[in-house]
Design a protein around this motif. Structure first.
Motif, PDB file in Angstrom:
ATOM      1  N   ASP A   1      -1.988 -34.363 -46.106  1.00  0.00           N
ATOM      2  CA  ASP A   1      -1.239 -33.294 -46.888  1.00  0.00           C
ATOM      3  C   ASP A   1       0.372 -33.519 -46.845  1.00  0.00           C
ATOM      4  OD1 ASP A   1      -1.145 -32.686 -44.152  1.00  0.00           O
ATOM      5  OD2 ASP A   1      -0.715 -30.669 -44.580  1.00  0.00           O
ATOM      6  N   SER A   2       0.936 -34.472 -46.599  1.00  0.00           N
ATOM      7  CA  SER A   2       2.269 -34.794 -46.307  1.00  0.00           C
ATOM      8  C   SER A   2       2.948 -35.389 -47.418  1.00  0.00           C
ATOM      9  CB  SER A   2       2.369 -35.716 -44.873  1.00  0.00           C
ATOM     10  OG  SER A   2       3.779 -35.926 -44.619  1.00  0.00           O
TER      11      SER A   2
ATOM     12  N   GLN B   1      12.878 -37.370 -42.660  1.00  0.00           N
ATOM     13  CA  GLN B   1      11.344 -36.815 -42.620  1.00  0.00           C
ATOM     14  C   GLN B   1      11.231 -36.185 -41.041  1.00  0.00           C
ATOM     15  OE1 GLN B   1       9.140 -40.105 -44.285  1.00  0.00           O
ATOM     16  NE2 GLN B   1       7.746 -39.617 -42.649  1.00  0.00           N
ATOM     17  N   GLY B   2      10.001 -35.874 -40.894  1.00  0.00           N
ATOM     18  CA  GLY B   2       9.796 -35.266 -39.455  1.00  0.00           C
ATOM     19  C   GLY B   2      10.008 -36.170 -38.274  1.00  0.00           C
TER      20      GLY B   2
ATOM     21  N   GLU C   1      12.178 -36.256 -34.914  1.00  0.00           N
ATOM     22  CA  GLU C   1      11.519 -36.673 -33.463  1.00  0.00           C
ATOM     23  C   GLU C   1      12.423 -37.698 -32.854  1.00  0.00           C
ATOM     24  OE1 GLU C   1       7.605 -37.780 -34.387  1.00  0.00           O
ATOM     25  OE2 GLU C   1       7.077 -35.442 -34.904  1.00  0.00           O
TER      26      GLU C   1
ATOM     27  N   PHE D   1       1.337 -34.541 -31.951  1.00  0.00           N
ATOM     28  CA  PHE D   1       0.976 -35.390 -33.332  1.00  0.00           C
ATOM     29  C   PHE D   1       1.465 -36.779 -32.931  1.00  0.00           C
ATOM     30  CE2 PHE D   1       1.701 -37.471 -37.460  1.00  0.00           C
ATOM     31  CZ  PHE D   1       0.494 -37.364 -37.895  1.00  0.00           C
TER      32      PHE D   1
ATOM     33  N   THR E   1       4.858 -37.827 -33.059  1.00  0.00           N
ATOM     34  CA  THR E   1       5.595 -37.266 -31.753  1.00  0.00           C
ATOM     35  C   THR E   1       5.129 -38.203 -30.428  1.00  0.00           C
ATOM     36  OG1 THR E   1       4.864 -35.324 -33.151  1.00  0.00           O
ATOM     37  CG2 THR E   1       6.430 -35.145 -31.012  1.00  0.00           C
TER      38      THR E   1
ATOM     39  N   THR F   1       2.946 -27.355 -31.184  1.00  0.00           N
ATOM     40  CA  THR F   1       2.680 -27.809 -32.744  1.00  0.00           C
ATOM     41  C   THR F   1       1.844 -26.681 -33.601  1.00  0.00           C
ATOM     42  OG1 THR F   1       2.588 -29.862 -31.845  1.00  0.00           O
ATOM     43  CG2 THR F   1       1.768 -29.882 -34.154  1.00  0.00           C
TER      44      THR F   1
ATOM     45  N   ASN G   1      -2.166 -30.041 -35.615  1.00  0.00           N
ATOM     46  CA  ASN G   1      -2.614 -30.775 -36.518  1.00  0.00           C
ATOM     47  C   ASN G   1      -3.532 -31.710 -35.882  1.00  0.00           C
ATOM     48  OD1 ASN G   1      -3.273 -32.535 -38.662  1.00  0.00           O
ATOM     49  ND2 ASN G   1      -1.374 -33.691 -38.439  1.00  0.00           N
TER      50      ASN G   1
ATOM     51  N   ASP H   1       7.065 -27.598 -32.993  1.00  0.00           N
ATOM     52  CA  ASP H   1       6.895 -28.643 -34.108  1.00  0.00           C
ATOM     53  C   ASP H   1       6.301 -27.886 -35.271  1.00  0.00           C
ATOM     54  OD1 ASP H   1       5.725 -30.322 -35.864  1.00  0.00           O
ATOM     55  OD2 ASP H   1       5.026 -31.905 -34.415  1.00  0.00           O
TER      56      ASP H   1
ATOM     57  N   SER I   1       8.964 -31.358 -40.668  1.00  0.00           N
ATOM     58  CA  SER I   1       8.565 -31.961 -41.506  1.00  0.00           C
ATOM     59  C   SER I   1       8.635 -31.518 -42.890  1.00  0.00           C
ATOM     60  CB  SER I   1       7.263 -33.070 -41.460  1.00  0.00           C
ATOM     61  OG  SER I   1       7.200 -33.770 -42.784  1.00  0.00           O
TER      62      SER I   1
ATOM     63  N   LYS J   1       7.540 -32.245 -45.630  1.00  0.00           N
ATOM     64  CA  LYS J   1       6.596 -32.934 -46.626  1.00  0.00           C
ATOM     65  C   LYS J   1       5.348 -31.937 -46.297  1.00  0.00           C
ATOM     66  CE  LYS J   1       6.563 -37.399 -46.605  1.00  0.00           C
ATOM     67  NZ  LYS J   1       6.323 -38.826 -46.169  1.00  0.00           N
ATOM     68  N   LYS J   2       5.368 -30.978 -45.653  1.00  0.00           N
ATOM     69  CA  LYS J   2       4.392 -30.189 -45.350  1.00  0.00           C
ATOM     70  C   LYS J   2       4.509 -28.869 -45.956  1.00  0.00           C
ATOM     71  CE  LYS J   2       3.262 -33.536 -42.176  1.00  0.00           C
ATOM     72  NZ  LYS J   2       4.247 -34.727 -42.002  1.00  0.00           N
TER      73      LYS J   2
HETATM   74  N1  F0G Z   1       4.220 -33.316 -36.743  1.00  0.00           N
HETATM   75  C1  F0G Z   1       3.141 -33.031 -37.254  1.00  0.00           C
HETATM   76  C2  F0G Z   1       2.296 -31.903 -36.470  1.00  0.00           C
HETATM   77  C3  F0G Z   1       2.847 -33.971 -38.130  1.00  0.00           C
HETATM   78  O1  F0G Z   1       1.593 -33.396 -38.860  1.00  0.00           O
HETATM   79  C4  F0G Z   1       3.594 -34.737 -38.788  1.00  0.00           C
HETATM   80  C5  F0G Z   1       3.156 -35.568 -39.848  1.00  0.00           C
HETATM   81  C6  F0G Z   1       4.990 -35.120 -38.226  1.00  0.00           C
HETATM   82  C7  F0G Z   1       5.212 -34.427 -37.072  1.00  0.00           C
HETATM   83  C8  F0G Z   1       5.538 -36.192 -38.807  1.00  0.00           C
HETATM   84  O2  F0G Z   1       6.447 -35.813 -39.909  1.00  0.00           O
HETATM   85  O3  F0G Z   1       5.491 -37.591 -41.608  1.00  0.00           O
HETATM   86  O4  F0G Z   1       7.620 -36.039 -41.912  1.00  0.00           O
HETATM   87  O5  F0G Z   1       7.464 -37.809 -40.275  1.00  0.00           O
HETATM   88  N2  F0G Z   1       1.922 -35.670 -40.248  1.00  0.00           N
HETATM   89  C9  F0G Z   1       1.410 -36.226 -41.315  1.00  0.00           C
HETATM   90  C10 F0G Z   1      -0.007 -36.089 -41.424  1.00  0.00           C
HETATM   91  C11 F0G Z   1       1.793 -37.828 -41.398  1.00  0.00           C
HETATM   92  O6  F0G Z   1      -0.864 -36.839 -42.235  1.00  0.00           O
HETATM   93  O7  F0G Z   1      -0.509 -35.269 -40.693  1.00  0.00           O
HETATM   94  P1  F0G Z   1       6.810 -36.779 -41.075  1.00  0.00           P
END
Ligand code: F0G
Length: 463
Positions: A57-58, A105-106, A110, A130, A133, A188, A192, A221, A261, A263-264
């Motif tokens: 979902d990113s 990005q996230g 980190e 994650f 991380t 977090t 996730n 997070d 991130s 992207k979420k």
């Molecule tokens: N922390 C969590 C809880 C995440 O789910 C993700 C990314 C990140 C940090 C890192 O962020 O991708 O922007 O560098 N999760 C994606 C996933 C990749 O598919 O769950 P990012």
């Protein structure tokens, strides 16, 4: 709460479609060939060979008309752009930290954070880290420790906040290792790697109290902060009448900083940030930012991205959006559960997690039942998912391999991207795989990198 379409039962998508993207149909023969050529790793597939992409979902969500419009408003000045001001204001309206440091990005946030606070001998506890991380912590020589409550490790335990951190275990760890070795505690939200499960406000307050007792910082997070806040509103006593934005501000107010991130939940295709109240930490982080990302008023992003994030943050806390978002994920999960497919319960926010060990008990964890299931879902219906289990977590820092706590397959739902009929198709594909589950075989790894092996490892079926 008043659903806009009351008194009707169906929670509809609270948007209509404005631009469409074609989906490519493939035959079972084409898919069998594509996955073999990909070394049975779904990350190696060309997305043109994927029909419904639930890999993540990113960054895969649909931006709104207003976000695309905000992109046109982006100002690309190198320093002091008005887009930076708009971004900073939007971030601080939900997360009122003194310093906001934009990153591409996230994981870049980190990387910077743990370069500053990590290092050999250091320990970073979390509910569940994650994978990026954990990797960024371990890369500095520090130790990443997961302390989720026991229910969070049991796919069937019906706890409303299975992402909660075990505060007794945290207290014991802080006593044992000493505050000088624990630079911060991370929580977090939602959790996730533990099934997209939320953390309660009560737990965040309790974690804060433990951190205060030991004089240790607390970081969030916060990738899925809005989904977490929606669960708090829906499930936690006394929270039902609150605005989600208000709950988010309370969550942030309990922490000393965050990584994000965009992207979420911020509904963007790229972006992230590090935020904190500590001036010395912020200064060290900005120095690294300039080295690796960019000048502090844009970090790793273009001005237009900063504007899209600012607008996305406003949409992320909309109750109509969140009701649809959480309901549509539950719709998929409940259908699989009703059909007897073992899923992590309750259904999480951004994804449905199938318990591959439960569905494929004849495949031992070190033959990767999650990978076997993810491959079968692709071969059967062109649905791409990801393994969250022994492939992802099995390799230990000392080089040994152990079964992960769970072998899950994640069906992550991109935001505002697929309709209910797409999801009905996914349900059919899952049922078809369930039918032939006893005939699925395990896999062995042919090659793997030293870190984050799930992205590039190559597999072969054990036939
Ligand atoms: N922390 C969590 C809880 C995440 O789910 C993700 C990314 C990140 C940090 C890192 O962020 O991708 O922007 O560098 N999760 C994606 C996933 C990749 O598919 O769950 P990012």
């Amino acid at each position: 709460m008043g659903s806009p379409a009351e008194p009707f039962r169906t929670v509809i998508e609270p948007f209509r479609i404005h631009a469409v993207e074609p989906l490519a149909m493939t035959t079972p023969k084409q898919r069998a060939e594509a996955i073999r050529a990909a070394g049975y790793n779904l990350f190696n597939l060309a997305s043109s060979n994927v029909l419904i992409d639930l890999l993540t979902d990113s960054g895969t969500g649909a931006m709104s008309r207003d976000q695309w419009s905000a992109i046109q408003h982006g100002d690309e000045s190198y320093a002091g752009s008005p887009s930076w001001e708009i971004f900073q204001r939007a971030v601080k309206s939900l997360f009122p930290f003194r310093h906001v440091i934009p990153t591409h990005q996230g994981r870049a946030a980190e990387k910077i954070l743990f370069t500053v606070v990590g290092g050999p001998g250091r320990v970073i506890p979390s509910n569940t880290h994650f994978d990026t991380t954990r990797a960024n912590i371990e890369f500095t020589g520090a130790e990443a420790v997961d302390l989720v409550i026991p229910e969070g490790r049991d796919p069937k335990a019906l706890h409303p906040f299975k992402g909660n951190l075990d505060t007794a275990a945290l207290d014991a760890l802080l006593h044992e290792r000493g505050r000088e070795n624990v630079p911060l505690v991370m929580v977090t939200v939602t959790n996730n790697s533990g099934g997209g499960q939320p953390v309660s406000l009560e737990n965040l307050h309790a974690v804060r109290a433990v951190c205060d007792r030991h004089g240790v910082s607390l970081f969030l997070d916060a990738c899925r902060f809005a989904e977490n806040a929606w669960f708090i509103r829906a499930r936690e006593p006394g929270q039902h009448d609150r605005e989600v934005a208000d709950i988010v501000r309370e969550m942030a107010g309990l922490a000393d900083g965050m990584t994000m991130s965009a992207k979420k939940d911020p509904l963007c295709n790229i972006g992230g940030w590090l935020a904190c109240n500590d001036d010395a930490l912020a200064e060290a982080a900005r120095n690294l930012l300039i080295l690796t990302e960019g000048f502090p008023t844009y970090g790793g992003l273009a001005g237009r991205d900063l504007e899209a994030i600012a607008q996305g943050l406003k949409e992320a806390v909309s109750h109509d959006y969140l009701e649809y978002r959480i309901r549509s994920t539950a719709y998929l999960g409940e259908a699989l559960d009703a059909a007897g497919i073992p899923v992590v319960l309750p259904i999480g926010g951004h994804a449905v997690y199938i318990d591959a060990r439960g569905l494929l008990p004849h495949i031992p964890p070190l033959q990767y039942p999650g990978q076997a299931l993810a491959i079968a879902l692709y071969e059967t219906g062109g649905v791409r998912t990801s393994e969250i289990g022994t492939v992802m977590f099995g390799r230990q820092p000392d080089g040994s391999e152990q079964p992960a706590a769970m072998d899950l397959v994640r069906l992550a739902i991109p935001r505002r991207t697929y309709t209910q009929s797409h999801i009905d198709y996914v349900i059919e594909v899952c049922l078809a795989v369930q039918e032939r589950a006893p005939s699925l075989v395990g896999y062995r790894i042919e090659s793997e990198p030293r870190q984050l092996r799930h992205f590039t490892a190559r597999f072969a079926p054990l036939v």
